[in-house]
Design a protein around this motif. Structure first.
Motif, mmCIF file in Angstrom:
data_model
loop_
_atom_site.group_PDB
_atom_site.id
_atom_site.type_symbol
_atom_site.label_atom_id
_atom_site.label_comp_id
_atom_site.label_asym_id
_atom_site.label_seq_id
_atom_site.Cartn_x
_atom_site.Cartn_y
_atom_site.Cartn_z
ATOM 1 N N GLU A 177 0.827 -1.217 0.000
ATOM 2 C CA GLU A 177 0.000 0.000 0.000
ATOM 3 C C GLU A 177 0.857 1.260 0.000
ATOM 4 O O GLU A 177 0.515 2.251 -0.663
ATOM 5 N N LEU A 178 1.980 1.235 0.709
ATOM 6 C CA LEU A 178 2.858 2.398 0.703
ATOM 7 C C LEU A 178 3.504 2.584 -0.672
ATOM 8 O O LEU A 178 3.654 3.715 -1.147
ATOM 9 N N GLN A 179 3.868 1.486 -1.303
ATOM 10 C CA GLN A 179 4.410 1.591 -2.649
ATOM 11 C C GLN A 179 3.367 2.168 -3.604
ATOM 12 O O GLN A 179 3.711 2.949 -4.505
ATOM 13 N N GLY A 180 2.113 1.817 -3.377
ATOM 14 C CA GLY A 180 1.040 2.388 -4.186
ATOM 15 C C GLY A 180 0.881 3.880 -3.994
ATOM 16 O O GLY A 180 0.366 4.577 -4.882
ATOM 17 N N LEU A 181 1.336 4.392 -2.850
ATOM 18 C CA LEU A 181 1.300 5.832 -2.582
ATOM 19 C C LEU A 181 2.569 6.534 -3.053
ATOM 20 O O LEU A 181 2.734 7.735 -2.816
ATOM 21 N N GLY A 182 3.468 5.783 -3.690
ATOM 22 C CA GLY A 182 4.680 6.391 -4.222
ATOM 23 C C GLY A 182 5.902 6.264 -3.346
ATOM 24 O O GLY A 182 6.966 6.814 -3.676
ATOM 25 N N PHE A 183 5.814 5.541 -2.233
ATOM 26 C CA PHE A 183 6.964 5.370 -1.347
ATOM 27 C C PHE A 183 7.928 4.328 -1.901
ATOM 28 O O PHE A 183 7.512 3.347 -2.529
ATOM 29 N N ASP A 184 9.208 4.548 -1.651
ATOM 30 C CA ASP A 184 10.218 3.518 -1.845
ATOM 31 C C ASP A 184 10.384 2.793 -0.514
ATOM 32 O O ASP A 184 10.655 3.430 0.511
ATOM 33 N N VAL A 185 10.228 1.477 -0.512
ATOM 34 C CA VAL A 185 10.263 0.692 0.718
ATOM 35 C C VAL A 185 11.373 -0.355 0.606
ATOM 36 O O VAL A 185 11.395 -1.143 -0.348
ATOM 37 N N LEU A 186 12.294 -0.364 1.569
ATOM 38 C CA LEU A 186 13.358 -1.365 1.555
ATOM 39 C C LEU A 186 12.786 -2.745 1.877
ATOM 40 O O LEU A 186 11.829 -2.862 2.656
ATOM 41 N N PRO A 187 13.357 -3.805 1.311
ATOM 42 C CA PRO A 187 12.934 -5.158 1.691
ATOM 43 C C PRO A 187 13.165 -5.362 3.193
ATOM 44 O O PRO A 187 14.255 -5.086 3.696
ATOM 45 N N SER A 188 12.159 -5.843 3.893
ATOM 46 C CA SER A 188 12.254 -5.987 5.342
ATOM 47 C C SER A 188 11.997 -7.410 5.777
ATOM 48 O O SER A 188 11.070 -8.068 5.292
ATOM 49 N N ALA A 189 12.822 -7.883 6.723
ATOM 50 C CA ALA A 189 12.594 -9.168 7.379
ATOM 51 C C ALA A 189 12.321 -8.936 8.861
ATOM 52 O O ALA A 189 12.516 -9.830 9.678
ATOM 53 N N ALA A 190 11.874 -7.730 9.196
ATOM 54 C CA ALA A 190 11.633 -7.342 10.589
ATOM 55 C C ALA A 190 10.159 -7.014 10.785
ATOM 56 O O ALA A 190 9.347 -7.142 9.864
ATOM 57 N N ASN A 191 9.801 -6.563 11.998
ATOM 58 C CA ASN A 191 8.420 -6.148 12.247
ATOM 59 C C ASN A 191 8.270 -4.645 12.062
ATOM 60 O O ASN A 191 7.459 -3.991 12.705
ATOM 61 N N PHE A 192 9.066 -4.094 11.146
ATOM 62 C CA PHE A 192 8.963 -2.691 10.762
ATOM 63 C C PHE A 192 9.403 -2.573 9.314
ATOM 64 O O PHE A 192 10.014 -3.496 8.749
ATOM 65 N N ILE A 193 9.094 -1.438 8.721
ATOM 66 C CA ILE A 193 9.566 -1.155 7.374
ATOM 67 C C ILE A 193 10.273 0.191 7.377
ATOM 68 O O ILE A 193 10.044 1.028 8.254
ATOM 69 N N PHE A 194 11.139 0.378 6.394
ATOM 70 C CA PHE A 194 11.927 1.600 6.260
ATOM 71 C C PHE A 194 11.578 2.180 4.902
ATOM 72 O O PHE A 194 11.857 1.564 3.861
ATOM 73 N N ALA A 195 10.956 3.360 4.897
ATOM 74 C CA ALA A 195 10.375 3.882 3.669
ATOM 75 C C ALA A 195 10.665 5.366 3.504
ATOM 76 O O ALA A 195 10.781 6.109 4.482
ATOM 77 N N CYS A 196 10.769 5.781 2.251
ATOM 78 C CA CYS A 196 10.927 7.202 1.954
ATOM 79 C C CYS A 196 10.063 7.551 0.751
ATOM 80 O O CYS A 196 9.735 6.687 -0.080
ATOM 81 N N HIS A 197 9.690 8.808 0.667
ATOM 82 C CA HIS A 197 8.913 9.292 -0.474
ATOM 83 C C HIS A 197 9.786 10.255 -1.267
ATOM 84 O O HIS A 197 10.320 11.207 -0.707
#
Length: 356
Positions: free
Chosen positions: A283-303
């Motif tokens: 959903e964040l990628q659909g909003l235009g965010f770049d999201v790093l691949p995550s293997a954790a219970n969080f994500i790291f994203a930038c717009h």
């Protein structure tokens, strides 16, 4: 600053923990807590330990927490002599820096990583060097296979990026550093990675650190552990018993044992967090965010078109808090904890409104 401060205190730059605001109706996605409660067995075990009159609380706990050591050893197919326990993984890590990483040569860790590592170095007088993450924010194993060092430490998955290093790469680092302790901090590994604990019987220089705060939903009880060769564990025990012989209270011990033993509930919660993380990422990628691949219970994203600090501020105005780090290379990223489905939906709806 006071004239009574020691030089050590004067020189410290303390760790800044994630904010714990007391705001009603807050959606709190800034400190990587598990969105689900702990296993029901945990509360049952604590109630049983308290009994009818809580008289047991007048007695010290078992200084070795043998019940919990045995539970951890059984879960990970090691011996109790390979297990060290502490008051959260941060205390375990603090003892590691004192017992195993304080040498003449500097230690090595990533330039973007858990910000407690340089704090411990300052506290204990440990010299260090950093290895820059790759352009995609991954750890390059070759950076840890060349220069002499006093030890190596890194989270896996890394924090705050969430990126995972495979076991083959970890073995490469271990084999290249037979005379250095390699510490793998696996606070988030249960959300998509493979633990390195299976390697401890093959490499006497490997120490793996876990916490029950994340995947076991016990951040409020403060329980962490390390698994490694008995000689490494003995060094940690020597430091612990020179610092605090009773790091885990009676309720934390029995609660942690119950959590470790409820494998079904643990796996169910991890699967749910992973599913929500995948949906949130999409959903964040659909909003235009770049999201790093995550293997954790969080994500790291930038717009790419919006300032991260401004986005964090706008979310706060809508009673949603995420983590923003004002640090080189990552100051345009937001670290977002995976909450419940409803919390993540509220987050994406808020961001859609802000971006519009």
């Amino acid at each position: 600053m006071s004239r009574f401060w020691s030089q050590v205190v004067r020189d410290l730059t303390p760790y800044v923990p994630g904010e714990q605001p007391k705001i009603a109706n807050l959606i709190k996605l800034n400190t990587n807590e598990n969105p689900f409660p702990p296993s029901p067995r945990v509360l049952a075990a604590i109630r049983m330990e308290l009994g009818d009159d809580a008289a047991r609380l007048r007695l010290y706990p078992d200084p070795n927490a043998d019940l919990l050591k045995m539970a951890v050893a059984k879960r990970h197919a090691v011996t109790p002599q390979q297990v060290f326990l502490g008051n959260g993984s941060d205390e375990v890590l603090a003892h590691i820096f004192m017992a195993l990483l304080k040498h003449d040569a500097p230690i090595l860790f990533p330039d973007i990583t858990y910000s407690f590592y340089p704090v411990y170095c300052g506290l204990y007088g440990v010299e260090y060097r950093t290895a820059p993450l790759s352009e995609d924010f991954s750890i390059n194993p070759a950076d840890y296979c060349g220069p002499a060092n006093g030890g190596i430490i890194f989270p896996n998955p890394n924090a705050p990026t969430g990126r995972l290093l495979g076991l083959a790469a970890i073995e490469k680092i271990l084999q290249a550093n037979p005379d250095s302790v390699v510490v793998v901090d696996e606070a988030y590994v249960d959300f998509g990675g493979e633990t390195a604990i299976g390697l401890v019987n093959r490499y006497d220089n490997l120490l793996v650190v876990h916490t029950l705060s994340k995947s076991r939903s016990l951040a409020g009880l403060r329980v962490g552990f390390a698994i490694g060769h008995p000689a490494l564990i003995e060094a940690l025990e020597r430091v612990k018993n020179s610092f605090n012989s009773y790091p885990l209270d009676r309720l934390a011990i029995v609660g942690a044992v119950a959590a470790m033993e409820d494998e079904g509930y643990f796996e169910q919660c991890c699967r749910a967090v992973i599913a929500t993380r995948d949906t949130l990422t999409s959903e964040l990628q659909g909003l235009g965010f770049d999201v790093l691949p995550s293997a954790a219970n969080f994500i790291f994203a930038c717009h790419p078109q919006r300032d991260a600090a401004e986005l964090a501020k706008a979310l706060r105005e809508r009673s949603i808090i995420v983590r923003h780090f004002k640090l080189p290379r990552i100051d345009q990223f937001l670290r977002i904890t995976v909450g419940t489905d409803a919390e993540c939906q509220a987050l994406t709806q808020a961001l859609a409104g802000i971006l519009a």
